[in-house]
Motif scaffolding. Structure first.
Motif, short mmCIF file in Angstrom:
data_model
loop_
_atom_site.label_atom_id
_atom_site.label_comp_id
_atom_site.label_asym_id
_atom_site.label_seq_id
_atom_site.Cartn_x
_atom_site.Cartn_y
_atom_site.Cartn_z
N TYR A 20 0.68 -1.25 0.10
CA TYR A 20 -0.04 0.00 0.01
C TYR A 20 0.71 1.11 -0.06
CZ TYR A 20 -3.52 -3.25 1.26
OH TYR A 20 -4.63 -4.44 1.26
N ILE A 72 -4.90 1.41 6.92
CA ILE A 72 -4.43 0.76 5.54
C ILE A 72 -3.41 -0.35 5.91
CG2 ILE A 72 -2.70 1.30 3.64
CD1 ILE A 72 -4.09 4.34 3.59
N ARG A 123 -11.07 -0.96 4.26
CA ARG A 123 -9.97 -0.58 3.54
C ARG A 123 -9.89 -0.25 2.13
NH1 ARG A 123 -6.60 -4.96 3.87
NH2 ARG A 123 -5.41 -4.40 5.69
N ILE A 166 -9.33 3.49 0.64
CA ILE A 166 -8.24 3.75 -0.39
C ILE A 166 -9.08 4.20 -1.78
CG2 ILE A 166 -6.95 2.57 -2.10
CD1 ILE A 166 -5.90 0.49 0.22
#
Length: 126
Positions: A58, A81, A90, A94
């Motif tokens: 990530y 994250i 998550r 994102i």
């Protein structure tokens, strides 16, 4: 100077932690020894590798989150994250970061951490 000024106004909202038993006191006092033993163990390498893989996976999203000015929100987002196992949250987080849309509601449990693993030999929860 701003940080000092801001933190001076913080007032406690809960009860002061009291050590209730000699076992608790012993556990607290032995924490540095357990931590040192863990860092010297093979488990540390496992933990380090797991964290490194999560960060690498990530990396771009963490970089975007690092640009958020609000330090509290920034830290919570990066923690989500990396550590939170709820894939749906998550992904929503994102997506919001990448598309510059409102963030999903983030729930903080105020536990010691959202990432946990028990290393039996060292008797450490991380």
């Amino acid at each position: 100077m701003r940080l000092v000024e801001a933190t001076n106004g913080i007032a406690p909202i809960g009860k002061r932690f009291e050590i209730s038993s000699s076992d608790t006191r012993k556990t607290i006092l032995e924490a540095p020894i357990r931590a040192d033993n863990f860092v010297k163990s093979c488990h540390y390498v496992d933990l380090f590798d797991d964290l490194s893989k999560r960060i690498a996976k990530y990396e771009n999203e963490i970089f975007i989150a690092a640009c958020i000015e609000n330090v509290n929100l920034r830290g919570r987002i990066i923690e989500y994250i990396i550590a939170v196992e709820d894939v749906k949250v998550r992904e929503q987080l994102i997506s919001a970061l990448l598309n510059k849309t409102p963030l999903p509601k983030l729930h903080t449990c105020n536990k010691l951490g959202d990432y946990s693993n028990f290393y039996q030999k060292t008797k450490l929860y991380l």
